[in-house]
Design a protein around this motif. Structure first.
Motif, PDB file in Angstrom:
ATOM      1  N   GLU A 113       0.854  -1.364   0.053  1.00 30.49           N
ATOM      2  CA  GLU A 113       0.177  -0.073   0.040  1.00 30.49           C
ATOM      3  C   GLU A 113       1.057   1.152   0.077  1.00 30.49           C
ATOM      4  OE1 GLU A 113      -2.339  -0.619   3.333  1.00 30.49           O
ATOM      5  OE2 GLU A 113      -3.798  -2.231   2.470  1.00 30.49           O
ATOM      6  N   THR A 114       1.966   1.283   0.590  1.00 31.22           N
ATOM      7  CA  THR A 114       2.974   2.452   0.834  1.00 31.22           C
ATOM      8  C   THR A 114       3.594   2.522  -0.709  1.00 31.22           C
ATOM      9  OG1 THR A 114       3.510   1.932   3.067  1.00 31.22           O
ATOM     10  CG2 THR A 114       5.028   3.232   1.587  1.00 31.22           C
ATOM     11  N   GLY A 163       0.860   3.863  -2.776  1.00 31.31           N
ATOM     12  CA  GLY A 163       0.377   5.086  -2.475  1.00 31.31           C
ATOM     13  C   GLY A 163       1.456   6.219  -2.611  1.00 31.31           C
ATOM     14  N   GLU A 164       1.981   6.262  -1.635  1.00 32.70           N
ATOM     15  CA  GLU A 164       3.241   7.287  -1.549  1.00 32.70           C
ATOM     16  C   GLU A 164       4.405   7.070  -2.679  1.00 32.70           C
ATOM     17  OE1 GLU A 164       4.591   7.397   2.456  1.00 32.70           O
ATOM     18  OE2 GLU A 164       2.584   8.160   3.278  1.00 32.70           O
ATOM     19  N   ARG A 208      -4.059  -5.963  -7.709  1.00 35.94           N
ATOM     20  CA  ARG A 208      -2.954  -4.734  -7.929  1.00 35.94           C
ATOM     21  C   ARG A 208      -1.619  -5.266  -8.720  1.00 35.94           C
ATOM     22  NH1 ARG A 208      -4.432  -0.262  -5.206  1.00 35.94           N
ATOM     23  NH2 ARG A 208      -2.979   0.833  -6.584  1.00 35.94           N
ATOM     24  N   ASP A 218      -0.427  -2.641 -11.164  1.00 35.84           N
ATOM     25  CA  ASP A 218      -0.085  -1.253 -10.429  1.00 35.84           C
ATOM     26  C   ASP A 218       1.414  -1.432  -9.825  1.00 35.84           C
ATOM     27  OD1 ASP A 218      -2.426  -0.050 -11.296  1.00 35.84           O
ATOM     28  OD2 ASP A 218      -3.606  -0.480  -9.671  1.00 35.84           O
TER      29      ASP A 218
END
Length: 283
Positions: free
Chosen positions: A63-64, A67-68, A93, A96
């Motif tokens: 997720e990090t 995201g960031e 994902r 991605d």
């Protein structure tokens, strides 16, 4: 002593040699490489690689990444990347994740993470000069990581604070993940039998391909009152190590590495290094 594979090697140059094989994942492949040259292999898988019981830490790391994002990524093992991609597929994902990895500078410890990167269409930014933690630290030593988020993939049973400290020392912000775990694979009785055969001089080589194999052998010896047999066997049996990390584990356990590939740290070069050692008259 490092031996470069090569020379006049014969098809049956391992004939009459009994070789202990602690490999798990590629056991049949590795044992078969030696058996085709005449060896008798004693198959004793010692460590199994498993998914995390709780995938939450791996999901959080992803997720990090998604995201960031990470400016840099350090991959210590190919298995680590493959397990992360498995988690990415589970949360739908995968594409991605590949794209996010492709945007980062990826530092790798050795050839296995390079291979795993290529499987997803990515390439490393820099490979460590040696496939060790010290090698990765050396690869980072000339980089300015000030303010950069650095995703660091670790392997089980090693929090690797020296590596994380090295990232911080360059100004980086490390975010670590250990995406898989080890489980004991072989029955304790089989490991005990292998220790006794080594002590009795009935095994010519033990061919280690991962440092947890060495630790498992030592742990069983300590737990089962076979410490003396282990020390005797480790001293009298020639030890082949696939690379410097494994060699360090062997030496930490009180052993001496008789043979190891010089540059290419895979199973086939290890087999050829054993063959060359024998062909050069050390058999």
């Amino acid at each position: 002593m490092a031996i470069t594979a090569g020379g006049d090697l014969g098809a049956g140059d391992l004939a009459g040699k009994r070789i202990l094989v602690p490999e798990s994942r590629d056991l049949d492949l590795f044992a078969g490489m030696m058996e085709q040259h005449g060896a008798e292999t004693i198959r004793c898988p010692m460590v199994k690689i498993l998914d995390l019981d709780d995938p939450a830490p791996a999901r959080q790391w992803l997720e990090t990444l998604l995201g960031e994002g990470f400016d840099d990524i350090v991959l210590l093992t190919g298995e680590g990347l493959r397990r992360l991609m498995k988690v990415a597929r589970a949360i739908d994902r995968e594409a991605d994740t590949v794209a996010a990895i492709g945007r980062a500078r990826v530092f790798v410890r050795g050839p296995k993470p390079v291979k795993a990167l290529r499987e997803i269409g990515c390439t490393p930014y820099r490979s460590a000069p040696a496939p060790t933690t010290d090698g990765v630290i050396a690869a980072l030593a000339t980089e300015d990581l000030a303010g950069r988020r650095v995703g660091v993939q670790l392997y089980p049973d090693n929090p690797n604070e020296p590596l994380l400290d090295a990232v911080r020392a360059r100004g980086g912000l490390p975010v670590a993940v250990t995406p898989y775990r080890y489980a004991n694979d072989s029955e304790t009785g089989a490991v005990q039998a292998a220790i006794r055969e080594m002590a009795e001089g009935r095994i010519d080589f033990v061919a280690f391909t991962a440092s947890p194999q060495v630790r498992r052998l030592h742990e069983v010896a300590d737990a089962c009152g076979l410490g003396d047999a282990f020390r005797e066997g480790f001293a009298r049996t020639r030890i082949a190590a696939v690379g410097p990390v494994v060699a360090e584990a062997v030496e930490a356990a009180g052993g001496t590495v008789a043979v190891s590939p010089e540059t290419t740290f895979h199973m086939k070069p290890l087999v050829n290094a054993i063959r060359k050692l024998l062909a050069d008259g050390a058999g």
